[in-house]
Motif scaffolding. Structure first.
Motif, PDB file in Angstrom:
ATOM      1  N   ARG A  73     -63.885 -18.438  87.302  1.00 39.77           N
ATOM      2  CA  ARG A  73     -62.574 -18.181  86.699  1.00 39.77           C
ATOM      3  C   ARG A  73     -62.733 -17.748  85.247  1.00 39.77           C
ATOM      4  NH1 ARG A  73     -57.183 -19.538  87.279  1.00 39.77           N
ATOM      5  NH2 ARG A  73     -56.077 -19.828  85.314  1.00 39.77           N
ATOM      6  N   ASN A  88     -62.235 -14.130  83.459  1.00 44.47           N
ATOM      7  CA  ASN A  88     -61.407 -13.993  82.265  1.00 44.47           C
ATOM      8  C   ASN A  88     -62.147 -13.248  81.166  1.00 44.47           C
ATOM      9  OD1 ASN A  88     -59.603 -14.578  80.053  1.00 44.47           O
ATOM     10  ND2 ASN A  88     -58.770 -16.214  81.315  1.00 44.47           N
ATOM     11  N   LEU A 111     -59.453  -9.639  86.251  1.00 41.76           N
ATOM     12  CA  LEU A 111     -58.137 -10.269  86.330  1.00 41.76           C
ATOM     13  C   LEU A 111     -57.931 -10.914  87.698  1.00 41.76           C
ATOM     14  CD1 LEU A 111     -55.419 -10.741  84.963  1.00 41.76           C
ATOM     15  CD2 LEU A 111     -54.650  -8.553  85.896  1.00 41.76           C
ATOM     16  N   GLY A 112     -58.345 -10.224  88.761  1.00 40.47           N
ATOM     17  CA  GLY A 112     -58.206 -10.802  90.095  1.00 40.47           C
ATOM     18  C   GLY A 112     -59.011 -12.075  90.257  1.00 40.47           C
ATOM     19  N   THR A 113     -60.230 -12.084  89.723  1.00 42.67           N
ATOM     20  CA  THR A 113     -61.068 -13.281  89.810  1.00 42.67           C
ATOM     21  C   THR A 113     -60.451 -14.453  89.056  1.00 42.67           C
ATOM     22  OG1 THR A 113     -63.051 -11.916  90.000  1.00 42.67           O
ATOM     23  CG2 THR A 113     -63.362 -14.211  89.365  1.00 42.67           C
ATOM     24  N   SER A 114     -59.954 -14.180  87.850  1.00 46.22           N
ATOM     25  CA  SER A 114     -59.375 -15.263  87.047  1.00 46.22           C
ATOM     26  C   SER A 114     -58.091 -15.813  87.665  1.00 46.22           C
ATOM     27  CB  SER A 114     -59.099 -14.772  85.631  1.00 46.22           C
ATOM     28  OG  SER A 114     -58.120 -13.743  85.636  1.00 46.22           O
ATOM     29  N   LEU A 115     -57.393 -15.003  88.459  1.00 48.55           N
ATOM     30  CA  LEU A 115     -56.164 -15.481  89.090  1.00 48.55           C
ATOM     31  C   LEU A 115     -56.421 -16.201  90.398  1.00 48.55           C
ATOM     32  CD1 LEU A 115     -53.794 -12.419  88.484  1.00 48.55           C
ATOM     33  CD2 LEU A 115     -53.804 -14.604  87.272  1.00 48.55           C
ATOM     34  N   VAL A 116     -57.472 -15.805  91.115  1.00 48.61           N
ATOM     35  CA  VAL A 116     -57.729 -16.365  92.438  1.00 48.61           C
ATOM     36  C   VAL A 116     -58.553 -17.647  92.370  1.00 48.61           C
ATOM     37  CG1 VAL A 116     -58.898 -15.953  94.638  1.00 48.61           C
ATOM     38  CG2 VAL A 116     -57.488 -14.158  93.615  1.00 48.61           C
ATOM     39  N   LYS A 173     -60.017 -21.181  91.297  1.00 48.00           N
ATOM     40  CA  LYS A 173     -59.482 -22.391  90.674  1.00 48.00           C
ATOM     41  C   LYS A 173     -60.632 -23.189  90.068  1.00 48.00           C
ATOM     42  CE  LYS A 173     -57.661 -23.829  94.510  1.00 48.00           C
ATOM     43  NZ  LYS A 173     -57.832 -22.667  95.402  1.00 48.00           N
ATOM     44  N   THR A 200     -56.656 -26.296  86.454  1.00 45.92           N
ATOM     45  CA  THR A 200     -55.588 -25.311  86.332  1.00 45.92           C
ATOM     46  C   THR A 200     -54.364 -25.846  87.042  1.00 45.92           C
ATOM     47  OG1 THR A 200     -56.266 -24.164  88.343  1.00 45.92           O
ATOM     48  CG2 THR A 200     -57.243 -23.410  86.287  1.00 45.92           C
ATOM     49  N   GLN A 204     -52.773 -24.386  89.375  1.00 42.24           N
ATOM     50  CA  GLN A 204     -52.583 -23.775  90.682  1.00 42.24           C
ATOM     51  C   GLN A 204     -52.527 -24.830  91.768  1.00 42.24           C
ATOM     52  OE1 GLN A 204     -55.987 -21.006  89.884  1.00 42.24           O
ATOM     53  NE2 GLN A 204     -54.706 -19.625  91.092  1.00 42.24           N
TER      54      GLN A 204
END
Length: 508
Positions: free
Chosen positions: A147, A151, A441-446, A448, A473, A475
């Motif tokens: 994550r 970022n 961005l996809g990695t940091s959002l997916v 946890k 996080t 999530q």
């Protein structure tokens, strides 16, 4: 980080005038018209550089501050990330029951067996095993470091994108040129080869990548409605060693299928028509000119233009200015007459015709001012120095004769193509950084970030197993994962407990 977000918002806000107002780098004439029509307000915007947004001082200042802010944000975060990557997971909290996710049970296994089973189940997690008081043992496990990696990749890619765009702005160039599709050539040898040329901040036009393009023909297909369906220019090109050996290589140039050579890209943008006129002067000398005319209707390709002639053999400037000719008017690829007015019904060459005015006199070529190839100098017409001597509708092969015996014939029509040459040395890097931005961005959002602790405390008749979990996080979903880990551990420890009972029974 907050500063970077504010500057990013300001950069987007500062870019709005570049989309809403005409820009001098794209259309200087449009800018002049806008300033003239808006009085003091238009002049104020000009002084504030609103017509040169992307090269203005205030836009560059925001751009530079964003760059500095990102660097100041990324350096400490990178150091913290490197320090955390080398460190061990934090020690097991004293009271796991206080965590949002926890579980406690007693299993019939030794602490060593519990630790071995936990290590097996938590394979792939980052773990640290510790000895505690009273013979207890614990494992600290952590997962989701990707994550923070994502970022950092996102922000470093954004920083790289800013640098790549800045380099591209400095060293890119873009030019447009019209080339007749009759074997005419265009060579990327300097700015004078172009009709329009937009250099980067560090480009002076003297060191362009050398290559040549020859346009042998052009074909277009249209839908029954007249809408263009397909454009294709049959070209040949040479670059690099081919220039020395005069080797031409064929290439079918189509829209959205550019030619890539010598580090540049050659695009086919559009096309048009160039009427061919021959003037036979009273002394028998002939001059034939093929000049491109510009479309005024993009659906029917009704075009307008001016083909200009200097009288041959006249050396006296005063006499030459009195005997210059210009053929101006309209060209229709598929002619239709609307009363006395010429129109076009279709963009393809089905029934070409021209409606022309023949002007004679001083074209104003020696006035010192630049002139459009598509029209005559209206000041010369208004002053009476350039007069209309004939008006005629003509089809290919027809001729009109002036009072002094000069004959003007409409020989036919050729096609021209509008090419654009683009050079951007940072284009590949812009693409790479854009892809990295999406991936980061996809990695940091997916992914946890979560932690899990396992403690095995010796007890009478077995071992107390304590589990605790904490998501770093907000999530959702970690509760389900914690439950799966807990069930898997108990399932793995269950068979071991039954096996131990059976062994004890046989020994007794």
């Amino acid at each position: 980080m907050r500063t970077a977000l504010v500057l990013l918002f300001l950069l987007a806000l500062a870019a709005l005038p570049g989309a809403l107002l005409p820009q001098r780098s794209l259309n200087p004439q449009k800018v002049d018209e806008y300033v003239a029509s808006h009085g003091w307000w238009g002049g104020l915007l000009d002084r504030l550089e609103f017509y040169d947004v992307y090269g203005s001082v205030w836009f560059s200042a925001v751009y530079l501050l964003l760059f500095i802010s990102l660097v100041g944000c990324l350096l400490p975060r990178s150091l913290e990330y490197a320090k955390a990557a080398r460190g061990r997971p934090v020690i097991t909290p004293r009271n796991l029951a206080r965590l949002p996710h926890h579980h406690e049970t007693t299993v019939d296994a030794t602490p060593e067996e519990v630790m071995a089973t936990a290590r097996q189940r938590l394979r792939g997690w980052r773990m640290a095993e510790r000895e505690e008081e009273d013979g207890a043992r614990s494992i600290s496990a952590e997962r989701g470091y990707l994550r923070e990696t994502g970022n950092l990749v996102f922000h470093f890619a954004m920083l790289g994108l800013i640098i790549a765009l800045a380099i591209g702005k400095m060293y890119q160039y873009e030019g447009q040129v019209i080339v007749l599709a009759n074997g005419s050539q265009f060579c990327n040898s300097g700015t004078l080869s172009y009709d329009t040329f937009r250099p980067g901040l560090r480009v002076d036009g003297t060191d362009l990548d050398p290559f040549c393009v020859k346009v042998d023909g052009f074909t277009a297909s249209y839908l029954p409605t007249g809408q263009a369906d397909h454009y294709r220019a049959d070209i040949e090109y040479q670059s690099g060693e081919d220039l020395a050996t005069n080797t031409w290589r064929p290439y079918p140039l189509e829209v959205n299928s550019p030619l890539r050579t010598a580090g540049d890209r050659v695009y086919l943008l559009s096309h048009g028509y160039a009427p061919v006129f021959t003037v036979t002067f009273p002394d028998g000398q002939k001059r034939t000119h093929t000049t491109q005319w510009r479309p005024v209707n993009q659906m029917t390709y009704l075009s307008e233009g001016a083909t200009k002639f200097d009288p041959p053999g006249v050396t006296d400037p005063a006499q030459r200015r009195q005997r210059q000719l210009a053929i101006t008017g309209l060209f229709a690829p598929t002619a239709v007459l609307q009363g006395d007015l010429l129109g076009s019904a279709f963009p393809d060459l089905r029934d070409p015709a021209v409606a022309v005015d023949v002007l004679k006199g001083d074209l104003g070529n020696e006035s010192g001012r630049g002139q459009s190839i598509y029209e005559v100098n209206q000041e010369m017409v208004d002053s009476g120095r350039l007069k209309r001597v004939a008006r005629e509708n003509m089809r290919p092969g027809e001729t009109v004769t002036l009072d002094d015996g000069t004959k003007i014939s409409f020989d036919g029509v050729q096609q021209w193509v509008y090419l654009q040459v683009s050079h951007d040395p940072a284009q590949v890097w812009v693409l790479v950084f854009a892809v990295l931005i999406v991936l980061g961005l996809g990695t940091s959002l997916v992914v946890k970030r979560r932690r899990l602790w396992v403690r095995a405390v010796p007890a009478d008749g077995g071992t107390v197993l304590l589990l605790g979990g904490l998501a770093r996080t907000d999530q959702a979903g970690y509760g389900e994962e914690f439950g799966r880990v807990t069930e898997d551990l108990l399932d793995l420890l269950g068979p071991e407990r039954e096996h131990a009972d059976a062994v004890t029974g046989r020994e007794s």
